[in-house]
Design a protein around this motif. Structure first.
Motif, PDB file in Angstrom:
ATOM      1  N   HIS A  35      55.370 -53.567-107.540  1.00 29.94           N
ATOM      2  CA  HIS A  35      54.457 -53.226-106.451  1.00 29.94           C
ATOM      3  C   HIS A  35      53.326 -54.215-106.363  1.00 29.94           C
ATOM      4  O   HIS A  35      52.950 -54.641-105.271  1.00 29.94           O
ATOM      5  CB  HIS A  35      53.907 -51.814-106.646  1.00 29.94           C
ATOM      6  N   LEU A  50      48.123 -65.364 -93.045  1.00 33.59           N
ATOM      7  CA  LEU A  50      48.961 -65.529 -91.868  1.00 33.59           C
ATOM      8  C   LEU A  50      48.423 -64.735 -90.681  1.00 33.59           C
ATOM      9  O   LEU A  50      48.016 -65.288 -89.678  1.00 33.59           O
ATOM     10  CB  LEU A  50      50.366 -65.070 -92.209  1.00 33.59           C
ATOM     11  N   LEU A 100      51.841 -60.556-102.281  1.00 33.58           N
ATOM     12  CA  LEU A 100      52.484 -61.283-101.192  1.00 33.58           C
ATOM     13  C   LEU A 100      52.035 -60.734 -99.838  1.00 33.58           C
ATOM     14  O   LEU A 100      51.822 -61.481 -98.892  1.00 33.58           O
ATOM     15  CB  LEU A 100      53.998 -61.182-101.326  1.00 33.58           C
ATOM     16  N   HIS A 101      51.860 -59.413 -99.820  1.00 33.68           N
ATOM     17  CA  HIS A 101      51.440 -58.792 -98.580  1.00 33.68           C
ATOM     18  C   HIS A 101      50.030 -59.237 -98.217  1.00 33.68           C
ATOM     19  O   HIS A 101      49.714 -59.479 -97.060  1.00 33.68           O
ATOM     20  CB  HIS A 101      51.478 -57.279 -98.746  1.00 33.68           C
ATOM     21  N   LEU A 139      53.269 -57.268-107.279  1.00 31.07           N
ATOM     22  CA  LEU A 139      53.770 -58.542-106.772  1.00 31.07           C
ATOM     23  C   LEU A 139      53.908 -58.495-105.256  1.00 31.07           C
ATOM     24  O   LEU A 139      53.451 -59.391-104.537  1.00 31.07           O
ATOM     25  CB  LEU A 139      55.126 -58.826-107.402  1.00 31.07           C
ATOM     26  N   SER A 140      54.513 -57.402-104.798  1.00 29.78           N
ATOM     27  CA  SER A 140      54.728 -57.345-103.352  1.00 29.78           C
ATOM     28  C   SER A 140      53.391 -57.147-102.637  1.00 29.78           C
ATOM     29  O   SER A 140      53.206 -57.598-101.520  1.00 29.78           O
ATOM     30  CB  SER A 140      55.720 -56.253-102.998  1.00 29.78           C
ATOM     31  N   GLU A 158      50.151 -62.548 -96.772  1.00 25.63           N
ATOM     32  CA  GLU A 158      50.598 -62.400 -95.395  1.00 25.63           C
ATOM     33  C   GLU A 158      49.434 -62.043 -94.479  1.00 25.63           C
ATOM     34  O   GLU A 158      49.219 -62.647 -93.445  1.00 25.63           O
ATOM     35  CB  GLU A 158      51.603 -61.252 -95.311  1.00 25.63           C
ATOM     36  N   ARG A 183      72.989 -51.447-111.024  1.00 27.02           N
ATOM     37  CA  ARG A 183      73.077 -52.856-110.625  1.00 27.02           C
ATOM     38  C   ARG A 183      72.331 -53.756-111.597  1.00 27.02           C
ATOM     39  O   ARG A 183      72.724 -54.903-111.806  1.00 27.02           O
ATOM     40  CB  ARG A 183      72.507 -53.052-109.220  1.00 27.02           C
ATOM     41  N   LEU A 205      70.502 -48.759-108.055  1.00 25.33           N
ATOM     42  CA  LEU A 205      69.659 -49.857-108.529  1.00 25.33           C
ATOM     43  C   LEU A 205      69.806 -50.056-110.030  1.00 25.33           C
ATOM     44  O   LEU A 205      69.955 -51.165-110.513  1.00 25.33           O
ATOM     45  CB  LEU A 205      68.196 -49.573-108.193  1.00 25.33           C
ATOM     46  N   ARG A 264      69.738 -43.827-104.736  1.00 24.17           N
ATOM     47  CA  ARG A 264      69.189 -45.178-104.771  1.00 24.17           C
ATOM     48  C   ARG A 264      68.905 -45.597-106.213  1.00 24.17           C
ATOM     49  O   ARG A 264      69.198 -46.713-106.622  1.00 24.17           O
ATOM     50  CB  ARG A 264      67.904 -45.214-103.953  1.00 24.17           C
ATOM     51  N   TRP A 308      47.837 -72.422 -91.448  1.00 22.41           N
ATOM     52  CA  TRP A 308      48.904 -72.041 -92.378  1.00 22.41           C
ATOM     53  C   TRP A 308      50.099 -72.962 -92.269  1.00 22.41           C
ATOM     54  O   TRP A 308      50.583 -73.513 -93.252  1.00 22.41           O
ATOM     55  CB  TRP A 308      49.314 -70.611 -92.049  1.00 22.41           C
TER      56      TRP A 308
END
Lengths: 170, 101, 474, 607
Positions: D546, D560, D552-553, D548-549, D556, D171, D168, D164, D585
């Motif tokens: 991490h 949400l 976002l989590h 950032l996610s 959520e 890429r 990555l 992986r 929301w």
């Protein structure tokens, strides 16, 4: 003069009814507001030269749709309970959105130049006969499709509202 | 009244509908708001029909079709509301944890 | 008679819909009903292919156009319908009461979409759009858990109704600007001086953006993807995307000659594209639910498609159509697998596919190919398709836009790779093997072949798309 | 046979073998193995046939056309591709032969050989590609197939992770390359490599120097990823988790060489872009030194070879950036041969003693495997640059080029790297051949013939290839320059110095068996920890992603899913049996969408 007064009454109906529907916390008042607003609209339609559409508006919208909403409300909501506490921030946000949107659209409308016709079309063109003719010639696809949509909506509504069987697979 | 004032009334009605649809927590109230928005479009169409268009059938038929579709829409939406109501009517604590987890 | 031939795909769709209706009335078994639905799918494809190169207007002139564009999209829709019905072999997530009706609603929704891409008049377009939408509202609600189904249906329906009200309001302005509902009466030179025309167009497009899941009407996508029954979401994610891209192409092609110079609509679409792809990809990074993740990925892909459409050029239109068909295949590959592995699960998390290669080698390969396509790796249509989309924007000299898109495509790699790792490198939690039925295996094979064939030999597909685009512009 | 048949045989036969093997021969691994080997032999013979025919005009075919845009595929048959094509086919054939023994007991042999074949197809097609987009497609396919090969033993979590990481990181580079290609598309709408390179009408005459620098830099980012140059090099040592023959194939001669080959292909462009050339030169020199320092403290034989590859790739890029196409190509070819040889030898040791540690191999009696040990010593000497072996000539050419063009600092760096190379190579050799304690008992069995044969062939290659320098130059259409003997003196000097210190540290009878660098503790720690580059990544890029996610989590969960809670709890608490829309929301977003529409509408109105 009188005609003007009648028109403005209808406009007032539309806006006051709309306001009631938008701001009322009691759901029944909101429905009443919707009814008033639709009635006003029907009046405006009449004034714009289309008695048939006005009649349909009263019959179907007020007589059918609004009543259906009332039934749904009675089926689903205990009328006696206190309405939920108002969420001031949410209301403020909604009002802000609406005001901004209205401002923008009103600005554009005032700036627009439409190619207006000098006088309204002849009485004959507005007749129910002309409407029926157009529905069965020009717009026959639309007409048929609409009936299909209504059929599907009925099937769907029955299906969704039908009480679910006890789960077999769990 | 002029075309412009009709359109402004339509815009006001649309905005009121928007407030209804955005501010309420009750699904029925939201539905009412959306109905108002659709009716604002109807008013616009009828006004244009009277002041702009040479053949006034089109706008009228448009409005009639809108009324018909609104009926279908309301039927579907109300049945969804009933379904939700029923689901939460016989709600139990276990279900709640399932939802929030 | 000639009109009947032109209208053949829709007619067959309608007739088979009625047959399916009788199936539900007579309460036949689901097997039989699905069998009839599969047969109707095949019949629809045949009718579409038969009428593929016909042209004409089966109804009153100006209302409804049969041209290569519409027939191509209809073919794709018919194939999509067939595939989705095949994929819903055992729709356990759907309310047991509603199984029989599911194919019925699918076929009528497909009919609506078919009419949508042929409509050349606002009222017809609006009615067709609602015919396409309402059955989907219904099937979303038919989740076996009334709470989940009701929730997601309420959200989806409210969004959809609001979007269509906005769209309708926009249409009323279009009607006012031109005094007619016929597309043929819409003249851009006249309209370009009228800001109210752009307002109308903008608001009208909002409804179609909703369908496409594009910014700013995308927010229903993740929620609905997560909670709707699997076959239903397969339908939304594949068939309705094709229709949405098709109708966007039709609407935007109205502004084609000189659309670029007038600029406003282009700027708006450009921003919609950039925001959609960035937002979709970033949000997808944090997802654990597989369907939800794919929902965000849809948002991102809608952004890529808009990238080509905002060029207002024939090349961009062709690229978008090409990508629509390719995207259908890629995303169907993913959702077919979800339908198969998640028959009895309401939610499919990333963990649900762990070690799938051991439990279902062929299905995991299908998913792998689908994901490779979404990533945009070379042997698949994902690469060529993105290449065409990007080069459409480059031809307009929008280098920075393409730069953003390319970086986005690289970010997207991360979360797709997460799924791939789960597929092949994690031990499965259970050992139950999943063996797809021969029919599903054949469908999966066909999807894989389509994804690879469009990627390696894009020529014929491109020619089809180009011919459709020319039919639109002329 | 005509050129077309030959080139098709070269490129298509591995693909055909892959398809047949993966579809029909899953249950017959022996048949698959035979078929793939046959395909690779066909490919090699045709490549040699092509080389024998000499350079010809490129063959171009229309792949796709629409309007003004046309995409083509085809084969470029000039010096570099003909020669490198043979090298790729040759090394692939050797490694397939070797794999028969190495992978004899693996349950999924078919998959292994099929993937090798697929890899050979993508690499060969990349080498012969005439169109830049075609190059890019096969470049990606090379990456994809190496992803599968590195992760071949996916049961091992390290292997999966390494695959992986490799994918990555390469890429990341590919994005740069892709953007560079898009830039070319936008500027000249032409992907035909020969016409892009044309000195009269090519890309360098059509765009400003600044743009050209930008394009070449973007392409170089791709090369950095693929050829493991600093700072995108950390995937390569990890990628040693794959089967050793795969390491030999991918990480010595082919996949990582793809980056260098791309630079060779586009060499005129890089020469026209002066700033880029200088940047490449600096990065390559730094990478060469960095990788060598890590190699001199690592204990894992494959890791040492991996870092050595990184450093040698740096040498090649140095040569190319300094302006000598010949030196770059020459070193690429010689390195391919001796590095493959070294990897195969290490594979035999690992196969025999089941350990990657050099000291362990020595203690277990590594030197008893005679043929392998000879191969190791010859290959190591060639790598160090001991005259008259292959590496000496190609490295000498690089030094000459650097000296010739007056890149004095870089030359000093190159000498340092060469010194370190000699040191760590002989450290490896001494650790294996002169163990600190005598092997306990002799339980090793001689290496099987099919593993020994490739080693012998490659050993001969490592000895002889250095003398073919003038042929290679000729193949490139250049006249080889003859350098003065004076310059050879420092070259040989640093090598001898490196070997000497390695002997003192590890080779003599009562050697300390610790490197001289351990006396300088900070440096030793730095090198042992691989310059902390992975750690730097961990605290920067990975942490940012991490965070950032996680944000976002959080959104959520609290915006949400929180509403799911509120929805249900609200009903219980107040007993309001109303049907409420699920949280604010969705309405919030709808509101924002409306505001956005309004703003856009206003913007239109104010125009």
């Amino acid at each position: 003069m009188l005609e003007q007064a009648v028109i403005y009454t209808f406009v007032a109906f539309v806006l006051i009814g709309g306001g009631l529907a938008a701001f009322s916390r009691q759901i029944l008042y909101a429905i009443i507001g919707l009814g008033i607003s639709l009635l006003g609209l029907a009046g405006l339609f009449l004034n714009l030269g289309s008695p048939f559409v006005a009649a349909m508006q009263v019959l179907i919208y007020i007589g059918g749709i609004t009543v259906a909403i009332v039934f749904a409300m009675m089926l689903s909501i205990a009328m006696s309970i206190r309405p939920p506490d108002p969420d001031a921030r949410k209301l403020g946000f909604a009002i802000a959105c609406a005001v901004i949107f209205f401002g923008a659209v009103a600005h554009l409308i005032r700036g627009a130049q439409f190619q207006q016709i000098a006088s309204p079309a002849s009485e004959k063109a507005w007749s129910v006969g002309a409407l029926g003719h157009a529905l069965l010639t020009h717009y026959n696809v639309v007409f048929e499709t609409l009936s299909l949509v209504l059929l599907l909506a009925i099937i769907g509504a029955i299906l969704i509202a039908r009480k679910a069987l006890p789960k077999e697979n769990s | 009244m002029t075309l412009e004032s009709y359109l402004l009334v339509g815009a006001a009605l649309f905005s009121l509908g928007l407030i209804g649809a955005l501010s309420h927590r009750n699904l029925i109230a939201v539905l009412i708001g959306i109905e108002l928005m659709m009716n604002a479009a109807s008013l616009n169409l009828m006004a244009f029909n009277r002041f702009v268009v040479t053949d006034p059938t089109t706008g009228q038929i448009f409005v009639l079709i809108i009324i018909g579709l609104a009926a279908a829409e309301v039927a579907i939406f109300l049945s969804i509301i009933l379904r939700i109501y029923r689901a939460y009517h016989d709600i139990d604590a276990e279900k709640l944890t399932k939802l929030s987890g | 008679m000639e009109n009947a031939i032109l209208f053949a795909p829709e007619l067959i769709c309608l007739l088979m819909g009625l047959v399916l209706f009788f199936c539900t009335v007579l309460n036949w078994s689901y097997r039989t009903t699905r069998g009839i639905a599969i047969a109707s799918g095949i019949a629809m494809i045949a009718a579409c292919l038969w009428t593929l190169s016909l042209e004409g207007e089966p109804f009153f002139p100006g209302i409804y156009a049969i041209d290569f564009f519409s027939q191509l999209i209809k073919t794709a829709l018919a194939v999509g319908f067939l595939f989705v019905v095949i994929a819903s072999a055992n729709p356990l997530t759907v309310d047991r009461n509603g199984w029989l009706e599911v194919p019925l609603f699918f076929i009528f929704s497909t009919l609506g979409m078919m009419m949508m891409v042929s409509a050349t008049e606002l009222l017809t377009l609006y009615v067709a759009m609602e015919l396409a939408a309402y059955p989907v509202y219904i099937v979303v609600a038919l989740h076996r858990n009334a709470d989940i189904g009701g929730e997601s249906a309420a959200k989806y329906t409210v969004q959809g109704m609001a979007a269509s009200a906005i769209s309708l309001y926009g249409m009323s302005f279009l009607f006012g600007t031109f005094g007619s509902t016929y597309f043929s009466d819409i003249s851009i030179p006249h309209a370009a001086t009228q800001p109210i025309f752009y307002l109308g167009l903008l608001l009208t497009l909002a409804g179609f953006f909703f369908k496409l899941g594009a910014f700013p009407f995308h927010f229903w996508a993740p929620d609905t993807y997560e909670t709707a029954p699997h076959p239903v979401i397969t339908f939304i994610a594949t068939v309705s995307k094709v229709a949405a891209i098709g109708i966007l192409c039709r609407l935007l092609s109205l502004a084609m000659p000189g659309g670029w110079e007038s600029g406003h609509a282009q700027t708006a679409l450009m921003w919609a594209s950039v925001i959609a792809m960035s937002l979709g990809n970033l949000a997808a990074l944090a997802q654990k639910d597989l369907k939800r993740l794919l929902g965000y990925s849809t948002v991102a892909h809608a952004g890529y498609v808009l990238l080509a459409l905002q060029t207002f050029a024939e090349w961009g239109l062709t690229a978008a159509l090409f990508y629509a068909i390719g995207y259908f295949a890629m995303s169907f590959a993913c959702f077919l697998v979800i339908c198969e592995i998640g028959r009895s699960e309401d939610r499919i998390t990333i963990d649900s596919v762990s070690g799938l290669y051991k439990r279902a080698p062929f299905l995991s390969f299908t998913l792998l190919i689908g994901l490779f396509g979404l990533i945009g790796l070379p042997p698949t249509v994902g690469f060529v398709g993105k290449w065409f989309l990007f080069s459409a924007a480059l031809q307009r000299g929008q280098f920075y836009l393409v730069l953003i898109a390319a970086i986005n495509a690289a970010v997207a790699l991360y979360y797709y790779l997460l799924i791939i790792r789960q597929l092949y490198w994690v031990e499965p939690a259970t050992q139950n093997t999943i063996k797809p039925t021969p029919l599903i295996a054949v469908t999966a094979m066909a999807t894989i072949i389509l994804v690879i064939a469009m990627g390696t030999l894009p020529g014929p597909f491109w020619d089809l798309a180009a011919r459709a685009a020319r039919a639109l512009i002329s | 046979m005509d050129t077309l048949t030959l080139i098709l045989l070269t490129t298509i036969s591995p693909l055909a073998c892959f398809i047949i093997a993966i579809i029909f021969l899953v249950q017959q691994p022996r048949a698959a193995q035979g078929l793939v080997l046959f395909g690779s032999a066909v490919s090699l013979l045709s490549a040699i046939g092509l080389l024998a025919q000499g350079p010809v005009e490129p063959l171009r075919f229309l792949w796709f056309q629409s309007g003004a845009i046309q995409l083509q595929f085809g084969f470029i048959l000039d010096g570099p591709s003909l020669m490198f094509g043979v090298v790729v086919a040759f090394i692939t054939a050797c490694i397939m032969l070797y794999s028969i023994g190495y992978m004899a007991h693996d349950p999924s042999k078919t998959r292994y050989f099929a993937m090798l074949s697929f890899f050979a197809w993508s690499m060969l097609s990349f080498v012969y590609a005439v169109d830049l987009l075609q190059s890019f497609i096969f470049w990606e396919l090379v990456g994809l197939s190496s992803f599968f090969l590195i992760g071949f033993w996916f049961e091992k979590p390290e292997a999966a992770g390494a695959a992986r990481k490799a994918f990555l990181m390469t890429r990341v580079g590919d994005v740069g390359l892709f953007i560079g290609i898009l830039l070319i598309l936008q500027l000249v709408s032409n992907f035909d490599i020969p016409s892009l390179l044309d000195p009269q009408t090519g890309l360098s005459t059509q765009v400003s120097p600044g743009i050209l620098n930008a394009i070449t830099l973007l392409i170089f980012i791709g090369i950095m990823g693929k050829s493991a140059q600093f700072p995108l090099h950390t995937w390569l040592p990890d990628a040693m988790e794959g089967p050793t023959p795969v390491s030999a194939l991918l990480h010595s001669a082919t996949m990582v060489a793809a980056g260098v080959f791309l630079m060779i292909r586009l060499h005129p462009l890089f020469m026209a872009a002066q700033d880029t050339a200088l940047i490449v030169l600096s990065i390559a020199t730094f990478t060469a030194i960095l990788a060598s320092t890590i190699a001199m403290v690592d204990t894992d034989i494959k890791k040492v070879l991996a870092y050595s590859s990184i450093s040698q790739l740096g040498f090649m890029l140095m040569a190319l950036a300094a302006g000598s196409l010949f030196a770059g190509v020459f070193h690429l070819i010689t390195h391919a041969v001796f590095k493959a040889l070294l990897f195969l030898c290490s594979g035999i040791y690992i196969h025999a003693y089941h350990t990657n540690s050099m000291a362990e191999i020595g203690r277990s009696g590594g030197r008893r495997l005679k043929a392998t040990t000879i191969g190791l010593i010859i290959g190591g000497a060639a790598l160090s640059g001991v005259p008259p072996l292959a590496g000496f000539w190609s490295k000498e050419e690089i030094f000459a080029q650097l000296g010739h063009n007056g890149f004095n600092i870089y030359m000093a760096g190159a000498f340092l790297a060469a010194f370190l190379t000699a040191y760590y190579t002989f450290r490896m050799i001494f650790l294996i051949t002169k163990p600190d304690q005598a092997p306990a008992s002799d339980h090793s069995h001689p290496e099987p013939l099919n593993m020994k044969a490739p080693v012998l062939i490659l050993t001969l290659g490592a000895i002889a290839l250095g003398f073919f320098g003038s042929n290679i130059a000729h193949g490139l259409g250049l006249i080889p320059q003859h350098h003065s003997v004076i310059l050879m003196i420092p070259t040989v000097g640093v090598v001898i110095l490196g070997i000497l210190i390695a002997y003192l540290d590890y080779g003599r009878d009562n050697a300390p068996r610790t490197g001289f660098i351990s006396k300088i503790a900070p440096l030793n720690t730095l090198f042992t920890n691989k310059w902390y580059i992975d750690e730097v990544y961990r605290v920067t890029i990975v942490a940012i992603t991490h965070a950032l996610s996680r944000i976002l989590h959080w959104i959520e969960n609290h915006v949400l899913d929180g509403n799911y809670d509120r929805f249900g709890l609200g009903i219980l608490r107040t007993g309001v049996k109303s049907t409420r829309i699920q949280g604010g929301w969705m309405q919030l977003y709808l509101g924002w969408a409306i505001i956005l529409l309004a703003v856009v509408a206003l913007y239109l109105g104010l125009q």
